[in-house]
Motif scaffolding. Structure first.
Motif, short mmCIF file in Angstrom:
data_model
loop_
_atom_site.label_atom_id
_atom_site.label_comp_id
_atom_site.label_asym_id
_atom_site.label_seq_id
_atom_site.Cartn_x
_atom_site.Cartn_y
_atom_site.Cartn_z
N ALA A 117 0.82 -1.21 0.00
CA ALA A 117 0.00 0.00 0.00
C ALA A 117 0.86 1.26 0.00
O ALA A 117 0.47 2.29 -0.57
N ALA A 118 2.04 1.18 0.61
CA ALA A 118 2.92 2.35 0.68
C ALA A 118 3.62 2.63 -0.64
O ALA A 118 4.06 3.76 -0.88
N GLN A 119 3.72 1.61 -1.52
CA GLN A 119 4.44 1.79 -2.79
C GLN A 119 3.66 1.16 -3.94
O GLN A 119 4.12 0.22 -4.57
N PRO A 120 2.46 1.66 -4.21
CA PRO A 120 1.62 1.03 -5.24
C PRO A 120 2.20 1.10 -6.64
O PRO A 120 1.82 0.31 -7.51
N ASN A 121 3.09 2.05 -6.89
CA ASN A 121 3.68 2.17 -8.23
C ASN A 121 4.81 1.17 -8.46
O ASN A 121 5.23 0.96 -9.61
N THR A 122 5.31 0.59 -7.39
CA THR A 122 6.44 -0.34 -7.49
C THR A 122 6.06 -1.77 -7.13
O THR A 122 6.56 -2.72 -7.75
N ILE A 123 5.16 -1.92 -6.16
CA ILE A 123 4.87 -3.24 -5.61
C ILE A 123 3.45 -3.66 -5.95
O ILE A 123 2.49 -2.90 -5.78
N THR A 124 3.33 -4.90 -6.43
CA THR A 124 2.03 -5.52 -6.67
C THR A 124 1.83 -6.61 -5.62
O THR A 124 2.71 -7.44 -5.41
N LEU A 125 0.67 -6.60 -4.96
CA LEU A 125 0.34 -7.63 -3.97
C LEU A 125 -0.71 -8.56 -4.55
O LEU A 125 -1.80 -8.14 -4.93
N HIS A 126 -0.36 -9.84 -4.64
CA HIS A 126 -1.31 -10.87 -5.05
C HIS A 126 -1.68 -11.67 -3.81
O HIS A 126 -0.83 -12.32 -3.20
N THR A 127 -2.93 -11.59 -3.42
CA THR A 127 -3.39 -12.22 -2.18
C THR A 127 -3.94 -13.61 -2.45
O THR A 127 -4.73 -13.82 -3.36
N VAL A 128 -3.50 -14.56 -1.63
CA VAL A 128 -3.95 -15.95 -1.73
C VAL A 128 -4.62 -16.33 -0.42
O VAL A 128 -4.02 -16.24 0.65
N ALA A 129 -5.86 -16.76 -0.50
CA ALA A 129 -6.59 -17.16 0.70
C ALA A 129 -6.28 -18.60 1.07
O ALA A 129 -5.95 -19.43 0.21
N ASP A 130 -6.38 -18.90 2.36
CA ASP A 130 -6.31 -20.28 2.87
C ASP A 130 -5.01 -20.99 2.54
O ASP A 130 -4.98 -22.20 2.31
N ALA A 131 -3.92 -20.24 2.50
CA ALA A 131 -2.61 -20.85 2.20
C ALA A 131 -1.68 -20.70 3.40
O ALA A 131 -1.59 -19.63 3.99
N PRO A 132 -0.97 -21.77 3.78
CA PRO A 132 -0.01 -21.66 4.88
C PRO A 132 1.28 -20.99 4.41
O PRO A 132 1.47 -20.73 3.22
N HIS A 133 2.15 -20.75 5.37
CA HIS A 133 3.39 -20.04 5.10
C HIS A 133 4.21 -20.73 4.01
O HIS A 133 4.43 -21.94 4.04
N GLY A 134 4.65 -19.95 3.03
CA GLY A 134 5.52 -20.46 1.98
C GLY A 134 4.84 -21.35 0.97
O GLY A 134 5.52 -21.97 0.15
N ALA A 135 3.50 -21.42 1.00
CA ALA A 135 2.79 -22.36 0.13
C ALA A 135 1.71 -21.66 -0.68
O ALA A 135 0.65 -22.23 -0.94
N MET A 136 1.96 -20.42 -1.11
CA MET A 136 0.98 -19.69 -1.89
C MET A 136 0.73 -20.37 -3.24
O MET A 136 -0.40 -20.45 -3.71
N TRP A 137 1.79 -20.87 -3.87
CA TRP A 137 1.63 -21.59 -5.14
C TRP A 137 0.83 -22.86 -4.93
O TRP A 137 -0.05 -23.19 -5.73
N ASN A 138 1.11 -23.58 -3.87
CA ASN A 138 0.44 -24.86 -3.62
C ASN A 138 -1.07 -24.69 -3.52
O ASN A 138 -1.84 -25.53 -3.99
N ALA A 139 -1.51 -23.60 -2.89
CA ALA A 139 -2.94 -23.41 -2.67
C ALA A 139 -3.69 -23.11 -3.96
O ALA A 139 -4.84 -23.52 -4.11
N ASP A 140 -3.03 -22.43 -4.91
CA ASP A 140 -3.72 -22.05 -6.14
C ASP A 140 -2.69 -21.86 -7.25
O ASP A 140 -2.35 -20.74 -7.63
N PRO A 141 -2.15 -22.97 -7.80
CA PRO A 141 -1.07 -22.86 -8.78
C PRO A 141 -1.43 -22.04 -10.01
O PRO A 141 -0.61 -21.27 -10.52
N HIS A 142 -2.66 -22.16 -10.51
CA HIS A 142 -3.03 -21.49 -11.76
C HIS A 142 -2.99 -19.98 -11.61
O HIS A 142 -2.35 -19.28 -12.43
N THR A 143 -3.65 -19.44 -10.60
CA THR A 143 -3.67 -17.98 -10.47
C THR A 143 -2.31 -17.43 -10.04
O THR A 143 -1.94 -16.31 -10.40
N TYR A 144 -1.56 -18.22 -9.26
CA TYR A 144 -0.20 -17.82 -8.89
C TYR A 144 0.64 -17.64 -10.15
O TYR A 144 1.31 -16.61 -10.34
#
Length: 379
Positions: A340-367
């Motif tokens: 939020a502090a650097q919207p021109n530089t940083i993109t945040l892709h939010t993944v629901a229901d994913a444990p630490h370090g496993a954002m790809w595992n929870a939703d490989p296609h959208t990741y």
């Protein structure tokens, strides 16, 4: 005389209590500072295999076994790949049935104790994925660092670094995707990993010293013909990427950052891991102080940084953060604030229901789609 004896007994009791307090703090801080690669973090529950059938495995019912997506299922001598929870399959109130995609090491038997891991694959890129690769050694400040190099045609390399509780096998989750888009990949083992030098004090510094091994990998890539690099890190590997982008003498060659579940507050992460070891809340500050003393952070107002050094709150190059509110190890709100502090530089892709370090595992296609969009300028 009685007063003297009573005073001496009281002093002895205080000293004894102080020694015990220090010992408790050190033990609690071990949850983060001595997290062994390839072993589950304290936040990851041990599960029991209740049965197997064609294409399915029955596990202890737990919030962990109800997660969406694909995971590794590991035991002391076993590794399998499991997919989503199967609907319409008979199960008891205490069990969950997931799709069993394959057992790649050992066997799964009823009664086995296992855990879910982000590492889908084991072995190396050749045996696990059929990808041509070379085993290389990156010259690090503590000694040679083993790495896998998967070649391709682009002059932008992706340098991949795993996080807490994982190994460089974690990078294989994304190697097929990166290979399809023709990015060379260098997957690094760093200090403390199997085959790599130990840290001088034998402790994990949550990226604060380990980043220098990633810096060595950047130098290796540039010497080997890369024009620029994208740093891809999970957990403390993401912290290493942030530190390298701020501190490396080669930072002008870092074109972008991909940060999965970044540890942006080492204190919050240490508290979370200590609490998962059932450390009473009143003793968590002791774990933090013990970690400060053991890693040389004690009294450092800059949170482990040299004064004047840009920290993770200043990201001057394009960055993709992939994170979610289900992370109990590295709180998501720090990623949200940073983006939020650097919207021109940083993109945040939010993944629901994913444990630490496993954002790809929870939703490989959208990741992978978010990653494809981020990497398009480098193609």
């Amino acid at each position: 005389m009685r007063t003297v004896r009573a005073t001496a007994a009281a002093v002895t009791a205080v000293i004894g209590a102080s020694v015990a307090t220090v010992a408790v703090g050190r033990l609690a801080s071990d949850a983060a500072l001595k997290a062994p690669p390839g072993r589950p973090l304290p936040t990851e529950p041990r599960l029991t295999v209740h049965g197997t059938a064609a294409g399915q495995v029955t596990l202890t019912r737990h919030l962990a076994t109800l997660r969406p997506g694909r995971y590794g299922l590991s035991g002391d001598s076993t590794h399998a790949v499991v997919g989503p929870v199967l609907e319409g399959v008979p199960e008891s109130a205490d069990t969950v049935v997931r799709r069993l995609e394959g057992v790649v090491r050992g066997t799964l038997e009823p009664g086995d104790r296992v855990w879910l891991t982000p590492n889908l694959h084991v072995g190396d890129p050749g045996t696990a994925l059929g990808l041509d690769h070379t085993d290389v050694e990156v010259p690090g400040e503590l000694g040679p660092l083993p790495a896998w190099f998967v070649p391709d045609v682009r002059d932008t390399w992706v340098l991949a670094v795993h996080g807490l509780g994982a190994t460089r096998e974690q990078a294989m989750n994304l190697m097929e995707f990166l290979h399809r888009h023709h990015f060379p990949v260098l997957a690094l083992a760093y200090r403390g990993d199997q085959g790599a030098p130990r840290s001088p004090d034998g402790l994990n510094h949550l990226g604060e010293t380990e980043w220098r091994d990633l810096d060595a990998a950047i130098r290796y890539a540039m010497d080997a013909g890369a024009r620029q690099v994208v740093l891809l890190g999970w957990s403390t590997g993401a912290t290493m990427a942030l530190r390298a982008a701020a501190r490396s003498t080669l930072r002008d060659h870092i074109a972008g950052l991909v940060l999965d579940s970044p540890v942006l507050s080492w204190e919050a992460t240490l508290r979370a891991l200590a609490a998962a070891r059932r450390t009473p809340g009143a003793l968590l500050p002791l774990a933090v102080r013990a970690a400060q003393g053991r890693t040389g952070r004690h009294g450092d107002p800059h949170g482990g940084r040299r004064p004047g050094t840009p920290g993770p709150e200043r990201v001057g190059i394009p960055a993709l953060i992939v994170h979610g509110p289900g992370d109990t190890v590295a709180p998501w709100q720090f990623s949200r604030r940073l983006a939020a502090a650097q919207p021109n530089t940083i993109t945040l892709h939010t993944v629901a229901d994913a444990p630490h370090g496993a954002m790809w595992n929870a939703d490989p296609h959208t990741y992978e789609e978010a990653l494809r969009r981020f990497l398009t300028p480098f193609m």
